[in-house]
Design an enzyme around this catalytic site. Structure first.
Site, PDB file in Angstrom:
ATOM      1  N   ARG A  80       0.833  -1.194   0.000  1.00 57.37           N
ATOM      2  CA  ARG A  80       0.000   0.000   0.000  1.00 57.37           C
ATOM      3  C   ARG A  80       0.874   1.253   0.000  1.00 57.37           C
ATOM      4  O   ARG A  80       2.004   1.239   0.467  1.00 57.37           O
ATOM      5  CB  ARG A  80      -0.914   0.022   1.228  1.00 57.37           C
ATOM      6  CG  ARG A  80      -2.085  -0.975   1.147  1.00 57.37           C
ATOM      7  CD  ARG A  80      -2.982  -0.890   2.370  1.00 57.37           C
ATOM      8  NE  ARG A  80      -2.298  -1.340   3.560  1.00 57.37           N
ATOM      9  CZ  ARG A  80      -1.713  -0.557   4.456  1.00 57.37           C
ATOM     10  NH1 ARG A  80      -1.763   0.774   4.341  1.00 57.37           N
ATOM     11  NH2 ARG A  80      -1.105  -1.067   5.505  1.00 57.37           N
ATOM     12  N   TYR A 208      -1.491  -3.501  -6.995  1.00 57.41           N
ATOM     13  CA  TYR A 208      -1.221  -4.312  -5.813  1.00 57.41           C
ATOM     14  C   TYR A 208      -2.273  -4.197  -4.714  1.00 57.41           C
ATOM     15  O   TYR A 208      -2.664  -3.092  -4.328  1.00 57.41           O
ATOM     16  CB  TYR A 208       0.140  -3.929  -5.213  1.00 57.41           C
ATOM     17  CG  TYR A 208       0.626  -4.956  -4.240  1.00 57.41           C
ATOM     18  CD1 TYR A 208       1.310  -6.077  -4.682  1.00 57.41           C
ATOM     19  CD2 TYR A 208       0.349  -4.853  -2.882  1.00 57.41           C
ATOM     20  CE1 TYR A 208       1.720  -7.054  -3.805  1.00 57.41           C
ATOM     21  CE2 TYR A 208       0.755  -5.824  -1.999  1.00 57.41           C
ATOM     22  CZ  TYR A 208       1.446  -6.918  -2.468  1.00 57.41           C
ATOM     23  OH  TYR A 208       1.841  -7.890  -1.588  1.00 57.41           O
ATOM     24  N   LYS A 217      -9.636  -2.516   1.388  1.00 55.17           N
ATOM     25  CA  LYS A 217      -9.393  -1.388   2.282  1.00 55.17           C
ATOM     26  C   LYS A 217     -10.155  -0.133   1.828  1.00 55.17           C
ATOM     27  O   LYS A 217     -10.665   0.621   2.647  1.00 55.17           O
ATOM     28  CB  LYS A 217      -7.894  -1.116   2.405  1.00 55.17           C
ATOM     29  CG  LYS A 217      -7.105  -2.284   3.028  1.00 55.17           C
ATOM     30  CD  LYS A 217      -7.625  -2.599   4.374  1.00 55.17           C
ATOM     31  CE  LYS A 217      -7.069  -3.741   5.180  1.00 55.17           C
ATOM     32  NZ  LYS A 217      -5.825  -4.358   4.992  1.00 55.17           N
ATOM     33  N   HIS A 237     -10.657  -2.674  11.202  1.00 56.36           N
ATOM     34  CA  HIS A 237      -9.554  -3.531  10.718  1.00 56.36           C
ATOM     35  C   HIS A 237      -9.364  -4.669  11.725  1.00 56.36           C
ATOM     36  O   HIS A 237      -8.388  -4.698  12.470  1.00 56.36           O
ATOM     37  CB  HIS A 237      -8.296  -2.666  10.607  1.00 56.36           C
ATOM     38  CG  HIS A 237      -7.160  -3.290   9.864  1.00 56.36           C
ATOM     39  ND1 HIS A 237      -5.850  -2.917  10.059  1.00 56.36           N
ATOM     40  CD2 HIS A 237      -7.116  -4.259   8.900  1.00 56.36           C
ATOM     41  CE1 HIS A 237      -5.056  -3.614   9.259  1.00 56.36           C
ATOM     42  NE2 HIS A 237      -5.791  -4.434   8.552  1.00 56.36           N
ATOM     43  N   SER A 259      -1.442  -3.706  10.253  1.00 57.85           N
ATOM     44  CA  SER A 259      -1.055  -4.569   9.135  1.00 57.85           C
ATOM     45  C   SER A 259       0.183  -5.394   9.475  1.00 57.85           C
ATOM     46  O   SER A 259       1.150  -4.867  10.034  1.00 57.85           O
ATOM     47  CB  SER A 259      -0.776  -3.707   7.915  1.00 57.85           C
ATOM     48  OG  SER A 259      -1.925  -2.955   7.598  1.00 57.85           O
ATOM     49  N   CYS A 261       0.575  -7.676  11.730  1.00 57.55           N
ATOM     50  CA  CYS A 261       0.805  -7.815  13.163  1.00 57.55           C
ATOM     51  C   CYS A 261       0.014  -8.964  13.772  1.00 57.55           C
ATOM     52  O   CYS A 261      -0.203  -8.993  14.987  1.00 57.55           O
ATOM     53  CB  CYS A 261       0.500  -6.507  13.884  1.00 57.55           C
ATOM     54  SG  CYS A 261       1.719  -5.228  13.511  1.00 57.55           S
ATOM     55  N   ASP A 286      -9.417 -10.011   8.548  1.00 59.27           N
ATOM     56  CA  ASP A 286      -8.876  -8.666   8.290  1.00 59.27           C
ATOM     57  C   ASP A 286      -9.858  -7.530   8.563  1.00 59.27           C
ATOM     58  O   ASP A 286      -9.459  -6.472   8.995  1.00 59.27           O
ATOM     59  CB  ASP A 286      -8.395  -8.581   6.830  1.00 59.27           C
ATOM     60  CG  ASP A 286      -7.458  -7.413   6.573  1.00 59.27           C
ATOM     61  OD1 ASP A 286      -6.501  -7.223   7.345  1.00 59.27           O
ATOM     62  OD2 ASP A 286      -7.685  -6.673   5.585  1.00 59.27           O
ATOM     63  N   ARG A 375       2.229 -12.185  -0.606  1.00 62.89           N
ATOM     64  CA  ARG A 375       0.885 -12.520  -0.110  1.00 62.89           C
ATOM     65  C   ARG A 375       0.333 -13.767  -0.769  1.00 62.89           C
ATOM     66  O   ARG A 375       0.717 -14.130  -1.879  1.00 62.89           O
ATOM     67  CB  ARG A 375      -0.069 -11.358  -0.427  1.00 62.89           C
ATOM     68  CG  ARG A 375       0.277 -10.046   0.261  1.00 62.89           C
ATOM     69  CD  ARG A 375      -0.451  -9.876   1.558  1.00 62.89           C
ATOM     70  NE  ARG A 375       0.067  -8.789   2.393  1.00 62.89           N
ATOM     71  CZ  ARG A 375      -0.509  -8.409   3.525  1.00 62.89           C
ATOM     72  NH1 ARG A 375      -1.609  -8.989   3.952  1.00 62.89           N
ATOM     73  NH2 ARG A 375       0.015  -7.442   4.255  1.00 62.89           N
TER      74      ARG A 375
HETATM   75  P1  GTP Z   1      -2.497  -7.838   7.282  1.00 64.88           P
HETATM   76  O1  GTP Z   1      -2.998  -8.854   6.323  1.00 64.88           O
HETATM   77  O2  GTP Z   1      -1.367  -7.014   6.721  1.00 64.88           O
HETATM   78  O3  GTP Z   1      -3.568  -6.953   7.837  1.00 64.88           O
HETATM   79  O4  GTP Z   1      -1.737  -8.615   8.481  1.00 64.88           O
HETATM   80  P2  GTP Z   1      -2.196  -9.555   9.698  1.00 64.88           P
HETATM   81  O5  GTP Z   1      -2.491  -8.702  10.891  1.00 64.88           O
HETATM   82  O6  GTP Z   1      -3.234 -10.519   9.274  1.00 64.88           O
HETATM   83  O7  GTP Z   1      -0.812 -10.307  10.055  1.00 64.88           O
HETATM   84  P3  GTP Z   1      -0.412 -11.859   9.938  1.00 64.88           P
HETATM   85  O8  GTP Z   1      -1.234 -12.753  10.818  1.00 64.88           O
HETATM   86  O9  GTP Z   1      -0.347 -12.208   8.506  1.00 64.88           O
HETATM   87  O10 GTP Z   1       1.055 -11.823  10.552  1.00 64.88           O
HETATM   88  C1  GTP Z   1       2.101 -11.023  10.046  1.00 64.88           C
HETATM   89  C2  GTP Z   1       3.443 -11.544  10.490  1.00 64.88           C
HETATM   90  O11 GTP Z   1       3.518 -11.644  11.908  1.00 64.88           O
HETATM   91  C3  GTP Z   1       3.736 -12.938   9.937  1.00 64.88           C
HETATM   92  O12 GTP Z   1       5.070 -12.978   9.501  1.00 64.88           O
HETATM   93  C4  GTP Z   1       3.521 -13.843  11.134  1.00 64.88           C
HETATM   94  O13 GTP Z   1       4.332 -15.000  11.056  1.00 64.88           O
HETATM   95  C5  GTP Z   1       3.887 -12.950  12.320  1.00 64.88           C
HETATM   96  N1  GTP Z   1       3.099 -13.303  13.536  1.00 64.88           N
HETATM   97  C6  GTP Z   1       1.762 -13.531  13.603  1.00 64.88           C
HETATM   98  N2  GTP Z   1       1.380 -13.867  14.859  1.00 64.88           N
HETATM   99  C7  GTP Z   1       2.502 -13.849  15.617  1.00 64.88           C
HETATM  100  C8  GTP Z   1       2.758 -14.095  17.009  1.00 64.88           C
HETATM  101  O14 GTP Z   1       1.870 -14.416  17.801  1.00 64.88           O
HETATM  102  N3  GTP Z   1       4.055 -13.960  17.425  1.00 64.88           N
HETATM  103  C9  GTP Z   1       5.059 -13.605  16.573  1.00 64.88           C
HETATM  104  N4  GTP Z   1       6.298 -13.499  17.069  1.00 64.88           N
HETATM  105  N5  GTP Z   1       4.857 -13.365  15.241  1.00 64.88           N
HETATM  106  C10 GTP Z   1       3.603 -13.476  14.776  1.00 64.88           C
HETATM  107  C1  SPV Z   2      -2.963  -4.620   5.118  1.00 64.59           C
HETATM  108  O1  SPV Z   2      -2.003  -3.960   4.678  1.00 64.59           O
HETATM  109  O2  SPV Z   2      -3.488  -4.372   6.223  1.00 64.59           O
HETATM  110  C2  SPV Z   2      -3.489  -5.758   4.325  1.00 64.59           C
HETATM  111  C3  SPV Z   2      -2.982  -5.960   2.958  1.00 64.59           C
HETATM  112  O3  SPV Z   2      -4.338  -6.478   4.813  1.00 64.59           O
HETATM  113  S1  SPV Z   2      -3.689  -4.837   1.806  1.00 64.59           S
HETATM  114  O4  SPV Z   2      -4.799  -5.538   1.137  1.00 64.59           O
HETATM  115  O5  SPV Z   2      -2.656  -4.499   0.830  1.00 64.59           O
HETATM  116  O6  SPV Z   2      -4.207  -3.680   2.489  1.00 64.59           O
HETATM  117 MN    MN Z   3      -5.058  -5.695   6.812  1.00 57.22          MN
END
Ligand code: GTP
Ligand code: SPV
Ligand code: MN
Length: 590
Positions: A80, A208, A217, A237, A259, A261, A286, A375
């Site tokens: 983004r 993207y 979003k 979110h 994002s 996290c 999400d 992704r």
């Molecule tokens: P968006 O799709 O961008 O909104 O992200 P999201 O909040 O869904 O994050 P996602 O669950 O994909 O995790 C992002 C990164 O954080 C990945 O590399 C995970 O492996 C890592 N991660 C997720 N949960 C944990 C956790 O509990 N501990 C740690 N250390 N890392 C984590």
């Molecule tokens: C984020 O960035 O929080 C995502 C990926 O979930 S995107 O669809 O690019 O916003």
């Molecule tokens: Mn997101």
């Protein structure tokens, strides 16, 4: 010149407002052909074939990864672009200091120049979609016009796309108009414009994710949050997850983390072996749309129908569910390849990358093999733990709301807010280290209220006010928590194992909701003591737990003062009740 009328289409349910709009956009963009998407399997297969023929999609090893494909985006177009994303309201104050603003007339004029003739020689796809279950009163529809077939297949996986959505739009009359072109992918000619007062989005120059899949979003958060404020609900979110305890009771939690996290991972959590009898059901990973229900509880639907998830870090130990899910019927973007033509990414733990995400021979001097924001796109139906309630038109009742951020210090593993209004402060105070999900430096701590900094379609002052108003309407408001899975020790290692073990923290929350768990009162809220958490079978040092469950008053006084300053940026729009919460926190910390 191409016009809607000049192109035969198989859909009988095109209403006049949709037809007229498509016609006017075709006049502006001058496509060679117009394709009205019906959302059928045949259409999906046809687009996949065309994308392979044009070289935009590569088929992955069909024995190891059946029906999986790889797309590579332009190297400058991998995340983004917050600095190129605008909220265009008549009054700049309505967009607020949390958004970039442009006058609607100026933004339209600028975009008109970019869109003029931009689809010459290309196909214009009309993508009708429904955000939310097709029969839910909470769902909202839109139409995305795009010249990218990659966007169309992503929208097909991520939304209820096609004929049924177009029919609903015909019945309802109103829909969100989203116009998208990948243009020349020139970062200097790239803008993501939102017109909340017109329910319109204009996006140019990126193909993207959140820049281009306009249902996500742009619609389901920026436009929807604006609509939600006018209509008395919340667009957030947040993941939505159902947790069934060993007694067979299921409770739902909604959690907002910035994002990259941890939302997808928490939504798809696998209980640790030492917590037998627990089951986890994913409703969403999400976005959540939250409505006060007739019984005084808060109900959530997931407007999406698929996942656009972070690939790096996914392996059988961190998240076997996600790891298995993306072994078939998955579209990968910007991952690396092994010699076997299997996808590869950092944190996979196995295999060797040979080709990097840009298609070059892998060389460590170029950085990681997979892009850190690579992704997967996959239909939610492929999740083995997809909740049977995920398609419920009423949504699911929320017992607890969780906020969290990625912070090496200050924020403890978990704490509970004193009440709803204090919880709004807890959410508004979320601070998190930036990630690869947006262009810019990663690892920089910034305020990200409710994990909505990049996504709120209006002034945060008004947004916090709206959160307070929603709480006042709820007879049975969810309890509010804050978590931090990312606290680190002096050697920069995570203190908490995270992933499946996060269920231990969620169990404490649900027990608190049922009045069955203890806590200590601190200045910032209620914290569990180590003995209040189920730590059976967990190998963790007592010193780590002590750090995870401690509150440093000196650090928190700095934190509270910083939060007060942040709120000042929103001037008179910051609700007095929220300022009072900061003052009360400061008094408790004194
Ligand atoms: P968006 O799709 O961008 O909104 O992200 P999201 O909040 O869904 O994050 P996602 O669950 O994909 O995790 C992002 C990164 O954080 C990945 O590399 C995970 O492996 C890592 N991660 C997720 N949960 C944990 C956790 O509990 N501990 C740690 N250390 N890392 C984590
Ligand atoms: C984020 O960035 O929080 C995502 C990926 O979930 S995107 O669809 O690019 O916003
Ligand atoms: Mn997101």
């Amino acid at each position: 010149m191409a016009t809607a009328a000049a192109h035969a289409h198989p859909l009988s349910s095109i209403s006049k407002p949709v037809g007229d709009w498509v016609h006017s956009i075709a006049e502006l963009t001058q496509p060679e052909a117009i394709h009205w998407c019906d959302g059928s399997d045949a259409e999906y297969r046809q687009l996949m074939t065309e994308l392979q023929q044009s070289g935009e999609l590569l088929k992955l090893n069909p024995e190891h990864f059946p029906n999986c494909f790889l797309a590579r985006s332009h190297p400058s177009d991998v995340a983004r672009v917050e600095h190129l994303t605008f909220v265009c309201t008549t009054n700049p104050e309505d967009a607020g200091p949390n958004n970039h603003w442009m006058a609607p007339a100026d933004a339209h004029a600028k975009m008109r120049e970019l869109f003029k003739g931009c689809m010459k020689g290309r196909t214009l796809y009309v993508v009708p979609y429904c955000m939310g279950p097709i029969d839910s009163p909470y769902s909202r529809c839109g139409v995305e016009i795009t010249d990218s077939a990659y966007v169309v297949i992503n929208m097909a996986l991520m939304t209820r796309m096609g004929r049924a959505a177009l029919e609903r739009i015909g019945r309802e009359g109103s829909f969100v108009k989203g116009l998208h072109s990948t243009g020349e992918l020139d970062p200097n000619r790239r803008f993501i414009m939102h017109f909340p007062e017109e329910l319109a989005i204009e996006s140019f120059g990126s193909g993207y994710g959140g820049n281009a899949l306009l249902g996500k979003k742009c619609h389901a958060l920026r436009i929807a949050s604006y609509q939600a404020r006018n209509e008395g609900w919340l667009a957030e979110h947040m993941l939505i997850v159902g947790l069934q305890n060993p007694q067979g009771e299921t409770h739902y939690i909604a959690a907002a983390f910035p994002s990259a996290c941890g939302k997808t991972n928490l939504a798809m959590l696998i209980p640790p072996g030492s917590m037998p009898g627990w089951k986890v059901f994913t409703v969403g990973d999400d976005i959540a749309w939250l409505h006060p229900g007739p019984d005084g509880r808060l109900y959530a639907i997931n407007p999406e129908a698929g996942y656009f998830g972070v690939v790096p870090g996914t392996n059988p130990k961190t998240n076997r569910n996600a790891y298995e899910m993306i072994r078939r019927d998955t579209l990968f973007t910007n991952v690396a390849l092994t010699a076997d033509n299997d996808p590869w990414w950092e944190g996979l733990e196995g295999g060797t990358p040979v080709i990097d995400w840009q298609g070059r021979p892998y060389d460590t001097k170029h950085g990681p093999a997979a892009h850190p924001n690579s992704r997967f796109t996959v239909s939610a139906k492929k999740n083995p733990n997809y909740s049977p309630e995920a398609d419920s038109p009423r949504g699911v009742p929320i017992s607890a709301i969780v906020f969290g951020g990625r912070r090496r210090g200050v924020a403890p593993l978990v704490y509970e807010a004193r009440d709803w209004n204090h919880g709004v402060l807890v959410g508004a105070s979320v601070a998190s280290e930036t990630t690869a999900a947006a262009i810019g430096e990663a690892g920089v701590l910034r305020r990200d209220p409710m994990a909505m900094k990049p996504f709120a379609g209006y002034n945060f002052g008004d947004y916090w006010n709206h959160w307070l108003a929603i709480g006042a309407k709820l007879k049975h408001p969810p309890r509010i928590y804050h978590v931090n899975w990312f606290r680190r020790d002096a050697n920069n290692k995570f203190l908490w194992p995270g992933f499946g073990d996060n269920l231990r923290v969620l169990e404490w929350m649900l027990k608190r909701c049922a009045g069955a768990a203890e806590a200590t009162e601190t200045a910032i809220g209620y914290l569990p003591r180590a003995k209040d958490l189920n730590l059976a079978g967990l190998d963790i040092a007592a010193s780590a737990l002590e750090q995870l469950l401690s509150v440093d008053a000196r650090e928190w006084r700095t934190e509270a003062a910083d939060m007060g300053r942040y709120m000042d940026e929103f001037g008179a729009r910051t609700p007095a009740a929220l300022r009072a919460e900061v003052q009360a926190l400061q008094q408790r910390l004194a």
